[in-house]
Scaffold this motif. Structure first.
Motif, PDB file in Angstrom:
ATOM      1  N   LEU A  15      74.279  46.569  22.315  1.00 27.75           N
ATOM      2  CA  LEU A  15      72.926  46.319  21.495  1.00 27.75           C
ATOM      3  C   LEU A  15      71.673  46.417  22.361  1.00 27.75           C
ATOM      4  N   ILE A  16      70.799  47.055  22.003  1.00 25.52           N
ATOM      5  CA  ILE A  16      69.585  47.193  22.775  1.00 25.52           C
ATOM      6  C   ILE A  16      68.519  46.323  21.992  1.00 25.52           C
ATOM      7  N   LYS A  17      68.052  45.673  22.359  1.00 26.45           N
ATOM      8  CA  LYS A  17      66.966  44.564  22.263  1.00 26.45           C
ATOM      9  C   LYS A  17      65.309  45.507  22.235  1.00 26.45           C
ATOM     10  N   ASP A  18      64.894  45.595  21.430  1.00 21.19           N
ATOM     11  CA  ASP A  18      63.688  46.563  21.359  1.00 21.19           C
ATOM     12  C   ASP A  18      62.545  45.617  22.306  1.00 21.19           C
ATOM     13  N   LYS A  19      61.899  46.341  22.877  1.00 20.96           N
ATOM     14  CA  LYS A  19      60.798  45.611  24.117  1.00 20.96           C
ATOM     15  C   LYS A  19      59.850  45.370  23.496  1.00 20.96           C
ATOM     16  N   ARG A  20      59.277  46.004  22.405  1.00 21.15           N
ATOM     17  CA  ARG A  20      58.021  45.445  21.542  1.00 21.15           C
ATOM     18  C   ARG A  20      57.836  44.501  20.617  1.00 21.15           C
ATOM     19  N   ILE A  21      59.264  44.641  19.925  1.00 29.12           N
ATOM     20  CA  ILE A  21      59.255  43.881  18.561  1.00 29.12           C
ATOM     21  C   ILE A  21      60.330  42.797  18.645  1.00 29.12           C
ATOM     22  N   GLU A  22      60.024  41.550  18.576  1.00 27.72           N
ATOM     23  CA  GLU A  22      61.277  40.514  18.450  1.00 27.72           C
ATOM     24  C   GLU A  22      61.860  40.895  17.267  1.00 27.72           C
ATOM     25  N   ASN A  23      63.209  40.346  17.395  1.00 28.98           N
ATOM     26  CA  ASN A  23      63.932  40.383  16.108  1.00 28.98           C
ATOM     27  C   ASN A  23      64.787  41.829  15.881  1.00 28.98           C
ATOM     28  N   LEU A  24      64.388  42.841  16.881  1.00 30.79           N
ATOM     29  CA  LEU A  24      64.737  44.215  16.668  1.00 30.79           C
ATOM     30  C   LEU A  24      65.782  44.745  17.417  1.00 30.79           C
ATOM     31  N   TYR A  25      66.725  45.013  17.060  1.00 30.47           N
ATOM     32  CA  TYR A  25      67.829  45.764  17.960  1.00 30.47           C
ATOM     33  C   TYR A  25      68.231  47.381  17.699  1.00 30.47           C
ATOM     34  N   ILE A  26      68.560  47.891  18.472  1.00 26.93           N
ATOM     35  CA  ILE A  26      69.382  49.090  18.272  1.00 26.93           C
ATOM     36  C   ILE A  26      70.675  49.327  18.606  1.00 26.93           C
ATOM     37  N   LEU A  27      71.525  49.757  17.959  1.00 27.37           N
ATOM     38  CA  LEU A  27      73.001  50.095  18.335  1.00 27.37           C
ATOM     39  C   LEU A  27      73.007  51.641  18.207  1.00 27.37           C
ATOM     40  N   PRO A  28      73.142  52.504  19.373  1.00 29.53           N
ATOM     41  CA  PRO A  28      72.953  53.716  19.673  1.00 29.53           C
ATOM     42  C   PRO A  28      74.285  54.230  19.319  1.00 29.53           C
ATOM     43  N   THR A  29      74.591  55.576  19.026  1.00 31.02           N
ATOM     44  CA  THR A  29      75.866  56.076  18.988  1.00 31.02           C
ATOM     45  C   THR A  29      76.102  57.069  20.321  1.00 31.02           C
ATOM     46  N   SER A  30      77.354  57.750  19.967  1.00 27.79           N
ATOM     47  CA  SER A  30      77.782  58.230  21.152  1.00 27.79           C
ATOM     48  C   SER A  30      77.259  59.633  21.279  1.00 27.79           C
ATOM     49  N   GLN A  31      76.986  60.190  22.351  1.00 25.71           N
ATOM     50  CA  GLN A  31      76.571  61.511  22.538  1.00 25.71           C
ATOM     51  C   GLN A  31      77.568  62.558  22.649  1.00 25.71           C
ATOM     52  N   THR A  32      78.980  61.933  23.095  1.00 28.69           N
ATOM     53  CA  THR A  32      79.986  62.643  23.598  1.00 28.69           C
ATOM     54  C   THR A  32      81.133  62.955  22.723  1.00 28.69           C
ATOM     55  N   ARG A  33      81.309  61.938  21.716  1.00 29.36           N
ATOM     56  CA  ARG A  33      82.422  62.068  20.789  1.00 29.36           C
ATOM     57  C   ARG A  33      82.140  62.837  19.656  1.00 29.36           C
ATOM     58  N   ASP A  34      82.929  62.768  18.682  1.00 30.74           N
ATOM     59  CA  ASP A  34      82.946  63.415  17.719  1.00 30.74           C
ATOM     60  C   ASP A  34      83.180  62.315  16.428  1.00 30.74           C
ATOM     61  N   LYS A  35      82.675  62.761  15.106  1.00 32.70           N
ATOM     62  CA  LYS A  35      82.704  61.839  14.072  1.00 32.70           C
ATOM     63  C   LYS A  35      84.023  61.174  13.758  1.00 32.70           C
ATOM     64  N   ASP A  36      84.997  61.729  14.251  1.00 32.24           N
ATOM     65  CA  ASP A  36      86.546  61.249  13.939  1.00 32.24           C
ATOM     66  C   ASP A  36      86.615  59.815  14.420  1.00 32.24           C
ATOM     67  N   ALA A  37      85.833  59.574  15.657  1.00 38.47           N
ATOM     68  CA  ALA A  37      85.841  58.298  16.147  1.00 38.47           C
ATOM     69  C   ALA A  37      85.273  57.180  15.378  1.00 38.47           C
ATOM     70  N   LEU A  38      84.467  57.442  14.263  1.00 36.13           N
ATOM     71  CA  LEU A  38      84.206  56.513  13.230  1.00 36.13           C
ATOM     72  C   LEU A  38      85.303  56.118  12.367  1.00 36.13           C
ATOM     73  N   THR A  39      86.159  55.100  12.428  1.00 37.78           N
ATOM     74  CA  THR A  39      87.399  54.624  11.374  1.00 37.78           C
ATOM     75  C   THR A  39      86.613  53.762  10.579  1.00 37.78           C
ATOM     76  N   ARG A  40      87.253  53.595   9.267  1.00 38.99           N
ATOM     77  CA  ARG A  40      86.512  52.731   8.610  1.00 38.99           C
ATOM     78  C   ARG A  40      86.849  51.133   9.010  1.00 38.99           C
ATOM     79  N   GLU A  41      88.120  51.092   9.561  1.00 41.48           N
ATOM     80  CA  GLU A  41      88.266  49.747  10.028  1.00 41.48           C
ATOM     81  C   GLU A  41      87.291  49.226  11.119  1.00 41.48           C
ATOM     82  N   GLY A  42      87.159  50.449  12.111  1.00 39.40           N
ATOM     83  CA  GLY A  42      86.272  50.129  13.238  1.00 39.40           C
ATOM     84  C   GLY A  42      84.824  49.743  12.918  1.00 39.40           C
ATOM     85  N   VAL A  43      84.381  50.588  11.843  1.00 42.06           N
ATOM     86  CA  VAL A  43      82.983  50.488  11.415  1.00 42.06           C
ATOM     87  C   VAL A  43      82.951  48.884  10.673  1.00 42.06           C
ATOM     88  N   GLU A  44      83.764  48.576   9.919  1.00 44.91           N
ATOM     89  CA  GLU A  44      83.977  47.487   9.263  1.00 44.91           C
ATOM     90  C   GLU A  44      83.824  46.072  10.048  1.00 44.91           C
TER      91      GLU A  44
END
Ligand code: ADP
Ligand code: MG
Lengths: 271, 123
Positions: free
Chosen positions: A74-103
């Motif tokens: 989680l990346i905490k926004d530097k400007r705004i309190e209470n705001l976080y970003i969860l970035p995605t992978s730049q190198t893998r493909d969409k199969d890495a998103l399993t329903r169990e993992g996302v859940e």
């Protein structure tokens, strides 16, 4: 328990990521602890729009695979309190998103956050499906343009049949329209679909109309969500939309061509 | 600095900032494209080494990165337990662990997934 929102559209390039960044920031500005997740695996962009691209260490997929803890990704926004970003992978493909993992990740975030905003990739394949599956609320980002409207309708169908709420026979995912890149002048000339046309076709409630605006490009250039540009129409329109989402009664602005202000009229007269 | 200033009165045009940001982030991405993503493994091995001497809670490990044009900084913050505990832990670990630098063999706390991720990468 947090509320899960998906920003979705079917079509690409209509403004989902711009809207996700703006909306998440708007919710955080109103005091809600908010995280915005990039589901566009392999084509990471939310980090750029949020201006945190230099600080990405671990990502959503690392967390799903157990290679990093959620709080490390989680990346905490530097400007705004209470705001976080969860970035995605730049190198893998969409199969890495399993329903169990996302859940698993969403469940963990749920303990801590008021709102979880999922920025969907284009299409109706795995990434898009995973981003909408667990949603409580869907914001349908649409441009006043034929293919975008059709694709939005398709996504509404998917929400009604393949989301968790649909599959488990729960109360349906709420659906609201965010009409973006709206150009009132072209609408007036009859060159662009009107808000009412789109509403009539899609038949879902209107959350907001975001005008076509140069501020959007400027904001993404510098990595700042456009909602923070408080003098731009697009920024104000996003702010209004966030207010409406939270139940406030706010009149729609920027849907008719802007009247020339006194200042510009004076200028013209003197010119 | 108000947001208004940020957008209207920055010394550099926004397009210039866009180009600089892209150059930095893409230089790193292109460099990383050839090899595996080493950060998860780096973190895991680092933790394994430290875990030989002190008890660490994996949830208290913070990893921060700032990618720059000329150099990047990687900051790893590990919250260590109180001194007494640390000593005791170190003593205990020293006896229970085989010698050598096989960090991969270091005992992992609950949730072996972290270990798996690293192991996969080693192949
Ligand atoms: N209201 C707007 N006015 C002008 N340009 C916009 C607006 N909304 C989005 N854009 C531009 O449209 C492009 C696609 O936006 P993006 O948010 O990345 O779409 P998506 O995530 O749906 O693919 C970007 O170049 C963005 O700057
Ligand atoms: Mg996008």
């Amino acid at each position: 328990m947090s509320k899960i929102i998906v920003m979705t559209s079917g079509k690409g390039g209509v403004g989902k990521t711009t809207s996700s960044a703006a909306f998440a920031t708007g919710l955080a500005l109103r005091g809600f602890k908010t995280v915005v997740i990039d589901f566009d695996v392999g084509l990471r962009n939310l980090d750029l729009v949020m201006g945190c691209e230099r600080r990405v260490v671990f990502d959503f997929i690392n967390v799903i695979n157990g290679e990093a803890k959620l709080n490390q990704a989680l990346i905490k926004d530097k400007r705004i309190e209470n705001l976080y970003i969860l970035p995605t992978s730049q190198t893998r493909d969409k199969d890495a998103l399993t329903r169990e993992g996302v859940e698993k990740v969403l469940n963990e975030l749920s303990k801590d956050f008021d709102y979880i905003l999922c920025d969907s990739p284009a299409g109706i394949e795995r990434g898009a499906l995973m981003s909408l599956y667990f949603a409580d609320h869907a914001i349908i980002v649409t441009n006043p343009e034929v293919s975008s409207v059709r694709d939005s309708d398709r996504i509404l169908g998917v929400l009604n049949s393949r989301s968790r709420r649909a599959e488990q026979g729960l109360e349906p995912v709420t659906q609201q329209l965010l009409l973006t890149r709206y150009d009132p002048e072209r609408v007036e000339k009859g060159e662009m679909l009107k808000v009412d046309d789109v509403l009539e076709i899609l038949a879902i409630p209107l959350l907001g109309v975001i005008p076509e605006s140069q501020a959007v490009l400027r904001a993404s250039n510098v990595g700042m969500p456009v909602i923070l540009d408080e003098v731009s129409n697009a920024g104000l329109a996003y702010s209004d939309a966030v207010g409406r989402f939270l139940g406030e009664d706010i009149e729609h602005r920027f849907v008719t061509p802007q009247k020339k202000g006194l200042f510009s009229r004076l200028l013209r007269r003197s010119a | 600095m108000s947001i208004f200033n940020f957008f209207r009165a920055t010394p550099r045009a926004s397009a210039v900032q866009a180009k600089e940001r892209l150059q930095i982030v893409m230089a790193h991405e292109r460099a990383g494209r050839s090899g595996p993503d080493y950060l998860p493994m780096l973190q895991q091995e680092l933790l394994a080494v430290i875990a030989k001497y002190v008890n660490i809670d994996e949830n208290k490990v913070e990893v921060k990165l700032d990618r720059g044009g000329d150099c990047s900084t990687l900051e790893v913050n590990i919250e260590l337990p109180a001194r007494e505990q640390a000593k005791a832990a170190a003593a205990a670990k020293a006896t229970e662990k085989p010698a050598g630098n096989d960090v991969g063999a270091a005992k992992r706390p609950a949730g072996g997934a972290v270990g798996n991720g690293g192991a996969k990468k080693r192949i």
